[in-house]
Enzyme design. Structure first.
Site, mmCIF file in Angstrom:
data_model
loop_
_atom_site.group_PDB
_atom_site.id
_atom_site.type_symbol
_atom_site.label_atom_id
_atom_site.label_comp_id
_atom_site.label_asym_id
_atom_site.label_seq_id
_atom_site.Cartn_x
_atom_site.Cartn_y
_atom_site.Cartn_z
ATOM 1 N N LYS A 83 0.859 -1.195 0.000
ATOM 2 C CA LYS A 83 0.000 0.000 0.000
ATOM 3 C C LYS A 83 0.885 1.231 0.000
ATOM 4 O O LYS A 83 1.998 1.202 0.524
ATOM 5 C CB LYS A 83 -0.887 0.023 1.253
ATOM 6 C CG LYS A 83 -2.126 0.870 1.098
ATOM 7 C CD LYS A 83 -3.194 0.134 0.312
ATOM 8 C CE LYS A 83 -4.393 0.984 0.032
ATOM 9 N NZ LYS A 83 -5.485 0.201 -0.566
ATOM 10 N N GLY A 111 -20.751 6.436 2.467
ATOM 11 C CA GLY A 111 -19.868 6.786 1.354
ATOM 12 C C GLY A 111 -20.673 6.897 0.085
ATOM 13 O O GLY A 111 -21.741 6.273 -0.054
ATOM 14 N N GLY A 157 -18.560 7.315 -2.967
ATOM 15 C CA GLY A 157 -17.433 7.422 -3.892
ATOM 16 C C GLY A 157 -17.467 6.245 -4.844
ATOM 17 O O GLY A 157 -18.532 5.683 -5.130
ATOM 18 N N ASN A 158 -16.303 5.837 -5.314
ATOM 19 C CA ASN A 158 -16.236 4.779 -6.320
ATOM 20 C C ASN A 158 -16.932 3.496 -5.859
ATOM 21 O O ASN A 158 -17.799 2.964 -6.559
ATOM 22 C CB ASN A 158 -14.763 4.506 -6.668
ATOM 23 C CG ASN A 158 -14.613 3.297 -7.569
ATOM 24 O OD1 ASN A 158 -14.390 2.188 -7.109
ATOM 25 N ND2 ASN A 158 -14.792 3.505 -8.859
#
Ligand code: NAD
Length: 427
Positions: A105, A217, A219-220
């Site tokens: 990451k 959320g 988002g994507n």
């Protein structure tokens, strides 16, 4: 907002399973910490001629199964422990999904919404300038995460290719279509959330048609989860909660009859903030941040950030909730897990639930290697198969060892990583 350090949480989750599996001290020592860490500064020339130094990280947790794999997050509250946790979870995620990749990451402490496109591009190229010697298609393959986009991956791939003097699309995934990207990558994580939820409902004997969901959320991950919940399963999404950039807080946007995700998408900016006036015009109520958590739904989907369901707020969850699908990484703390365990809530752990993204990234790397690109239907079909199989392996483990779902997923993953380390003679 985080009440527990995410890396301590990742280690705590691992320790519990390591004990149950009676792993040796040597194996435990290798797997509790990342194998390699890179901490660096990225000097960037700003548009006004000044210079800023951003703090960047790359963590390579374990590469026994194959090259490290994991996103790069641009976030103002990024910490090295968040990146360590996310890198560790990537090792387990790739192993559960049964793809030949390890865990990594990256991150940068930055608020990308405060940068111009030119500054973002210089920052992306700067990240590669610091890391190019230690990444590559057979070493470590980054991808997008919170705050980073396919366009940014395109810039990063270009910078890497320039530095090594050879076009190398396989160095990074999540690239734009036409620039080495795979069809389906944008939809993949949200799609995977829905595939694994479908399998969980099947296991529980619940018909998805007629169920409702509440999502944190937009988002994507959350947007595509909302889309496929409706289109593939007939699930009604009654609430989404998301961050408002201007007000610097989050709100829940709700409608008991169901929210039209396409409409909501059309009034959402690229950072996920929703236009409140337009939402009201379309009959969407605006409620406080946590309202998404206490909706009377069957499916709860935390798909924003980590450590959001805690011992303080887990009690707000209604008994109607049968499935918690962890679209985000690390959204539930170990104390929340205890409550879910006691109340028999089926938690689809992050390392399984949101593995669609990395699985499609793996497909992208495969297509880059072949220089041959699959049609969307082929990508989605392969994704469905991989995730359905992953769910089945976790379920088999759960039924065999009579453990909590998260522990069952860890057991599947740890078995595969330990076996690879043995085969390579590391232990
Ligand atoms: P994104 O940046 O596209 O969206 C993040 C969303 O979270 C936004 O809608 C934002 O408004 C919302 N948000 C942020 N803080 C919030 C808060 N305090 N309360 C409510 N909402 C808040 O990110 P994404 O790609 O959708 O990723 C979401 C999560 O899923 C992250 O944990 C990420 O690591 C994980 N994930 C993403 C992928 C992927 O392919 N994108 C893959 C696996 C896991």
């Amino acid at each position: 907002m985080a009440t527990i350090n995410p890396f301590q949480m990742a280690q705590q989750q691992f320790d519990e399973v390591a004990q149950q599996l009676e792993l040796s001290d040597n194996i435990t020592r290798i797997l509790r910490w990342p194998l390699r860490e890179f901490h660096f500064q990225i000097p960037v020339q700003m548009d006004d001629g000044s210079m800023e130094c951003f703090r960047g990280y790359r963590i390579q947790h374990n590469d026994a199964l194959g090259p490290c794999k994991g996103g790069i997050r641009f976030h103002p509250a990024e910490t090295v422990d968040t990146v360590r946790a996310l890198g560790t979870w990537m090792t387990w995620k790739c192993a559960v999904a049964d793809i030949p990749l390890g865990g990594g990451k990256g991150g940068v402490i930055v608020d990308p919404s405060g940068l111009s496109d030119a500054e973002k591009q210089r920052l992306c190229r700067g990240w590669i300038d610091q890391m190019w010697r230690n990444i590559g298609p057979r070493i470590d393959v980054p991808a997008p995460d919170v705050g980073t986009t396919p366009q940014m991956m395109g810039w990063m791939m270009d910078q890497y290719s320039k530095l090594i003097g050879s076009y190398t699309p396989g160095v990074i995934t999540g690239k734009p279509l036409g620039g080495g990207g795979s069809r389906g990558r944008t939809e993949a994580t949200g799609y995977g959330v829905v595939v694994t939820t479908r399998e969980a409902l099947k296991h529980l004997g619940i018909n998805p048609n007629g169920c409702s969901a509440s999502i944190q959320g937009f988002g994507n991950v959350a947007q595509y989860a909302a889309k496929f919940f409706k289109e593939s399963l007939g699930v009604r999404v009654v609430a989404v909660s998301c961050w408002d950039r201007k007000d610097k807080t989050s709100y829940t946007y709700s409608n008991d009859d169901g929210i039209d995700y396409a409409l909501l998408q059309s009034i959402t900016d690229q950072y996920g903030s929703i236009d409140k006036a337009k939402a009201r015009e379309h009959g969407i109520a605006i409620e406080p941040a946590d309202a998404w958590l206490s909706k009377e739904v069957e499916i709860l989907v935390p798909a924003a950030i980590e450590s959001v369901i805690t011992k303080e707020n887990v009690g707000q969850i209604k008994p109607t909730v049968k499935v918690v699908a962890e679209g985000a990484n690390g959204p539930c703390t170990p104390q929340a897990d205890e409550v879910f365990r006691k109340n028999n809530v089926f938690v689809i752990p992050d390392i399984l639930c949101n593995a669609g993204g990395v699985t499609c990234s793996y497909f992208e790397g495969v297509q880059n290697d072949m220089n041959y690109y699959w049609e969307l239907e082929e990508v989605m079909e392969r994704l469905d198969k991989k995730l359905t199989n992953a769910f089945a392996s976790v379920l088999t483990m759960l039924e065999r060892r009579k453990v909590y779902t998260r522990n069952a997923a860890y057991m599947v993953a740890i078995d595969r990583v330990v076996r690879a380390m043995e085969l390579r003679g590391w232990i």
